[in-house]
Design an enzyme around this catalytic site. Sequence first.
Site, PDB file in Angstrom:
ATOM      1  N   SER A  12      61.159  35.182  11.916  1.00 22.50           N
ATOM      2  CA  SER A  12      59.744  34.946  12.216  1.00 22.50           C
ATOM      3  C   SER A  12      58.888  35.542  11.107  1.00 22.50           C
ATOM      4  O   SER A  12      59.386  36.178  10.180  1.00 22.50           O
ATOM      5  CB  SER A  12      59.360  35.575  13.561  1.00 22.50           C
ATOM      6  OG  SER A  12      59.510  36.996  13.511  1.00 22.50           O
ATOM      7  N   SER A 135      53.889  47.432   2.392  1.00 22.14           N
ATOM      8  CA  SER A 135      52.620  47.152   3.060  1.00 22.14           C
ATOM      9  C   SER A 135      51.498  47.828   2.290  1.00 22.14           C
ATOM     10  O   SER A 135      51.744  48.770   1.519  1.00 22.14           O
ATOM     11  CB  SER A 135      52.657  47.697   4.492  1.00 22.14           C
ATOM     12  OG  SER A 135      51.394  47.620   5.118  1.00 22.14           O
ATOM     13  N   TYR A 148      54.774  54.466  10.455  1.00 21.31           N
ATOM     14  CA  TYR A 148      54.877  53.251   9.648  1.00 21.31           C
ATOM     15  C   TYR A 148      54.522  53.551   8.196  1.00 21.31           C
ATOM     16  O   TYR A 148      55.229  53.128   7.268  1.00 21.31           O
ATOM     17  CB  TYR A 148      53.940  52.198  10.225  1.00 21.31           C
ATOM     18  CG  TYR A 148      54.002  50.834   9.576  1.00 21.31           C
ATOM     19  CD1 TYR A 148      55.128  50.022   9.711  1.00 21.31           C
ATOM     20  CD2 TYR A 148      52.906  50.330   8.873  1.00 21.31           C
ATOM     21  CE1 TYR A 148      55.171  48.764   9.131  1.00 21.31           C
ATOM     22  CE2 TYR A 148      52.940  49.071   8.297  1.00 21.31           C
ATOM     23  CZ  TYR A 148      54.061  48.290   8.438  1.00 21.31           C
ATOM     24  OH  TYR A 148      54.103  47.033   7.873  1.00 21.31           O
ATOM     25  N   LYS A 152      56.909  53.120   4.938  1.00 19.01           N
ATOM     26  CA  LYS A 152      56.545  52.158   3.891  1.00 19.01           C
ATOM     27  C   LYS A 152      56.236  52.848   2.563  1.00 19.01           C
ATOM     28  O   LYS A 152      56.532  52.303   1.498  1.00 19.01           O
ATOM     29  CB  LYS A 152      55.364  51.305   4.355  1.00 19.01           C
ATOM     30  CG  LYS A 152      55.701  50.373   5.516  1.00 19.01           C
ATOM     31  CD  LYS A 152      56.804  49.379   5.164  1.00 19.01           C
ATOM     32  CE  LYS A 152      56.975  48.305   6.238  1.00 19.01           C
ATOM     33  NZ  LYS A 152      58.020  47.322   5.870  1.00 19.01           N
ATOM     34  N   THR A 183      50.847  37.196  11.735  1.00 14.53           N
ATOM     35  CA  THR A 183      52.186  37.226  12.328  1.00 14.53           C
ATOM     36  C   THR A 183      52.105  37.984  13.655  1.00 14.53           C
ATOM     37  O   THR A 183      51.032  38.373  14.095  1.00 14.53           O
ATOM     38  CB  THR A 183      53.181  37.940  11.389  1.00 14.53           C
ATOM     39  OG1 THR A 183      52.837  39.341  11.329  1.00 14.53           O
ATOM     40  CG2 THR A 183      53.152  37.343   9.987  1.00 14.53           C
TER      41      THR A 183
END
Length: 268
Positions: A12, A135, A148, A152, A183
Amino acid sequence: MTQTVWITGGSSGIGAALAAEWAKQGANLILSGRDEARLSAVAEALDTQTLTLPFDVRDEAAMLAATEKAIAWTGNVDVFVANAGVSQRSQALKTQMQVYRDIIDIDLTAQIAASQALLPHMAERGSGKLVFISSIAGKVGVPMRTAYCAAKFGLIGYADALRAEMSNRGVDVHVIAPGSVATNVSRNALTSDGTKRGKSDGVIDNGIPAADAAKTIVDAIGEGQREIIVAQGMEEAMGEMRRTPDQLFDQVAAMVAAGYIEKMEAEG
């Protein structure tokens, strides 16, 4: 010669969009992720040769077995995209430590393990591309995403150091720093207790279409760009402020060319 591209997190979002874009350019695609049915659905929609290798990125034995199958399929993996990951929406003060462990394991440690497994194949061939989907949150600390951001940021550090080491071996390393792309990343983000958030952000829903982001990424990799920012508005501005200059990449690569690794190893 037809390229073979292997994408993790390929069922996805950006992963599936990258598969579609590379398929348009005639590449063979290997798709990995946890959901075999969704991977198969993505593969069936591609007008190219495909192989699905489902596994959980945290299962190192399964990952190593998949690596052997990926290499054996066409005899080589030309491009590997470390894309599997999960985001976060929770304050540090309220977040359980296990959430940090899970996100860092999925977004950082597992991506390093998969890359390390494939690295000898590319180094021996003297060619290949390793692509790390980080990111803007890997460049700029963003509230509600401490775990996160940690993962990252770490992924970029690993990639930049690896790029320098591989600079005289024919293996290219690319870092991708997307901003808001349309997304399910926010919907699937982990909350303070590790459960899925279950709802999206307006900024994500109105973000760059995944197909557009994928085309930008694939084109930039083809041009040899080492750090690729895919964002708009304020997010793009933040990413550009924290962009690593090409001159610095070249300077570190020059250290390797001048024998830095050999000198360090000789010193023990």
